[in-house]
Design an enzyme around this catalytic site. Structure first.
Site, PDB file in Angstrom:
ATOM      1  CE  LYS A  37      -3.824   2.085   2.638  1.00  0.00           C
ATOM      2  NZ  LYS A  37      -4.710   1.968   3.821  1.00  0.00           N
ATOM      3  CB  SER A  79      -8.042   3.845   2.837  1.00  0.00           C
ATOM      4  OG  SER A  79      -7.177   3.198   3.765  1.00  0.00           O
ATOM      5  CB  SER A 120      -8.428   1.094   5.799  1.00  0.00           C
ATOM      6  OG  SER A 120      -9.108   2.321   5.727  1.00  0.00           O
TER       7      SER A 120
END
Lengths: 95, 502
Positions: free
Chosen positions: B92, B167, B191
């Site tokens: 990420k 997210s 997330s």
């Protein structure tokens, strides 16, 4: 409790975020929507409840007061918007 | 190779059935083919990736067929873990990576190259894993749909007109589309778990403090926790073995003996007590989600588990409490973006304050600004007690609810999200509607508990996630509960159509 446009501009100043007059009304309405949503917290009786800052009990660790970092000034300044002679440049604050 | 588990990939690499360069190339080619549609990756660097794969092949050659990887790797991963050397992984874009751009999904950091690696990145590279690239995400991890990214939304591989969740949406889409065997994510309010649910994969948020936050760009420091996203619980256990561990550079990293998170995978579930919070099974859940979760519970009963109703009476307050606490912490954390030491600086300004205000106005997107403004307000003079302290008191009530519930059960099960993936734009206009996407996940962060999402079926051809919440430090138990279900079911092997197989 509802925010006025003056409140929004005060908060924006504290947060150091410029908000144009065109955005101000929309921003105010959205912030008020969020504040109305969190308002339900006020209805809960929390007398005698200690606030919880961290879910896992942690105490600040101490370490010996010795130098552990190496000098990486050049690496850190390489990603700065503006530097000169090893210093970060900002607009003049004292005339 | 696309469907292979990490253990199988590890064996194939050790037995020289495939080299790391070949395996890495396979995934890089898939990324080239599908990323233009999915937008799951924001940064790729084939040269660097292949150099890491070549280095992994050198390591593998030293060990010889059937052996284990370098002693350094084993030391980092715990004695019982399978070596990860040579297996590709995506990060990420919230994790700092030396020499690679780290954007956090923001214009503010669009050109930021970190001078150092995050602890998590360092651990995986020490374990010999090969970084494929950096995954798209909601800006500063603030979002539940990936629509707040400066680099455009990620598409859900199951239906490209729908959101992947957020997210960690890029990580989720990349694993779901088999553009990578595994990815890292972070979870502040859901997330990891919410995008895992919406994309049909397995994701785990560890107990707060288990994975170091060093080099993980901070959103809400008392809630943020990194974790693995992969196809199965077995894969997540291996990844967590590499990720977890004490790090003196994170002041809230916990000093605990190393654990092998795979140790309990094979334990039978007979006698397991599953808690079902009545608040998670009320109105507001889609019928299709409810049906899939109920069917999963029936499987667990077949495995010898029993269910007991538990209460989390304050869980309805978790979303509002979170939207005081998280923005408050964010407003403080994001004050570092001032256009002086790194990040975007406005081209024109009148003075220092004007430079701050313009740089931040230009560098941050609308949702990030909203949260900074809310956070600034709730921390400001005269409002601190009414909002921030109040929310922290409610946070204690929420944590106490879980502590009481875990006296009656071993794990808590329920839906991860109230509905499957929604259409782009469906919730974008109303922040509060978007916030409610995380209604079942947020309480877990406030309490600092570990949580997982695993695929448990489909609702109108869209994946549904089953949430597993463990007691504090119950990761091995959760993984056991997830793995036993995955031995019986094949939801975690389902792959979106139209993405080819090889």
């Amino acid at each position: 409790m509802s925010l006025s446009l003056d409140d929004v501009s005060r908060i924006a100043r504290l947060a150091r975020i410029e908000i144009s007059p065109a955005e101000a009304t929309h921003t105010r309405d959205q912030l008020n929507g969020i504040l109305a949503f969190v308002e339900q917290l006020q209805a809960v009786d929390t007398t005698g409840i200690e606030p919880l800052a961290h879910a896992v009990d942690v105490v600040q660790r101490l370490r010996p007061d010795t130098v552990t970092e190496t000098d990486r000034r050049d690496d850190f300044q390489a990603i700065a918007p503006e530097t000169e002679a090893g210093l970060y440049l900002v607009p003049r604050v004292i005339e | 190779m696309l469907e292979a588990s990490l253990k199988q990939l590890s064996a194939a690499l050790a037995q020289k059935k495939i080299s790391s360069v070949e395996l890495t190339t396979l995934f890089l080619e898939r990324i080239e083919q599908y990323n233009p549609t999915l937008n799951a990756f924001v940064t790729l660097d084939h040269e660097r990736t292949l150099a890491a794969a070549r280095a992994a092949d050198v390591q593998l050659a030293k060990v010889g067929a059937g052996g284990t990887a370098s002693s350094r790797t084993v030391a980092n991963m715990g004695a019982a873990a399978a070596p990860l050397t040579g297996i590709p992984l995506a990060h990420k874009d919230i994790f700092c990576t030396a020499g690679w751009r780290t954007t956090c999904g923001s214009k503010m950091l669009a050109n930021f190259v970190s001078p150092y690696d995050a602890h998590v990145v360092e651990r995986f590279s020490n374990a010999g894993m090969v970084m494929l690239g950096k995954c798209n995400m909601d800006e500063f991890a603030m979002g539940s749909s990936n629509e707040t990214s400066h680099f455009g939304p990620v598409k859900n591989p199951w239906d490209t007109t729908r959101v992947p969740g957020g997210s960690s949406g890029g990580s989720a889409a990349a694993v779901a589309a088999r553009l990578t065997p595994a990815a890292t994510g972070t979870d502040t309010g859901g997330s990891i778990r919410q995008p895992a649910a919406l994309c049909g994969l397995t994701g785990l948020k560890p107990t707060y403090g288990v994975v170091s936050r060093y080099g993980m760009i901070a959103f809400a420091s008392s809630l943020d926790q990194g974790g693995p996203m992969a196809k199965s619980a077995e894969d997540c256990a291996l990844l967590l073995n590499a990720m977890a561990g004490f790090d003196p550079r994170d002041s809230t990293s916990l000093e605990r003996p190393a654990e092998d998170y795979s140790r309990d995978l094979e334990k039978p579930l007979a006698g397991l007590k599953i808690g079902l919070p009545r608040e998670f099974f009320g109105a507001g859940m889609d019928a299709g989600v409810r049906a899939a979760v109920e069917a999963a519970l029936a499987e667990y009963r077949k495995l010898g588990a029993t269910t007991v109703e538990v209460g989390l009476p304050n869980s309805n307050l978790s979303v509002p409490a979170y939207y005081v606490i998280a923005p408050a912490e964010a407003s403080s954390n994001l004050s570092r973006f001032d256009g002086v030491r790194y990040g975007h600086r406005a081209p024109d300004y009148a003075d220092l304050n004007d430079m701050y205000a313009k740089s931040r106005a230009q560098g941050f997107g609308a949702e990030v600004k909203r949260r900074i403004l809310i956070g600034t307000y709730v921390l400001s003079h005269g409002y601190y007690d009414a909002y921030y302290l109040k929310a922290q008191k409610i946070r204690r009530l929420i944590a106490a609810d879980f502590a009481a519930a875990f006296k009656e059960c071993d794990v808590i099960l329920g839906p991860t999200t109230p509905s499957p993936a929604f259409k782009f734009g469906a919730k974008a206009a109303d922040p509060v509607q978007m916030y409610l996407s995380d209604i079942y996940t947020i309480a877990v962060n406030l309490a600092g508990l570990p949580g997982m999402s695993i695929p448990c079926g489909f609702d109108n051809a869209l994946p549904v996630g089953l949430q597993i919440v463990g007691p504090w430090f119950g990761e091995a138990k959760m993984l056991n509960v997830a793995h036993q279900y995955q031995l019986l079911t094949d939801w975690h092997h389902r792959m979106p159509s139209g993405l080819g197989k090889s």
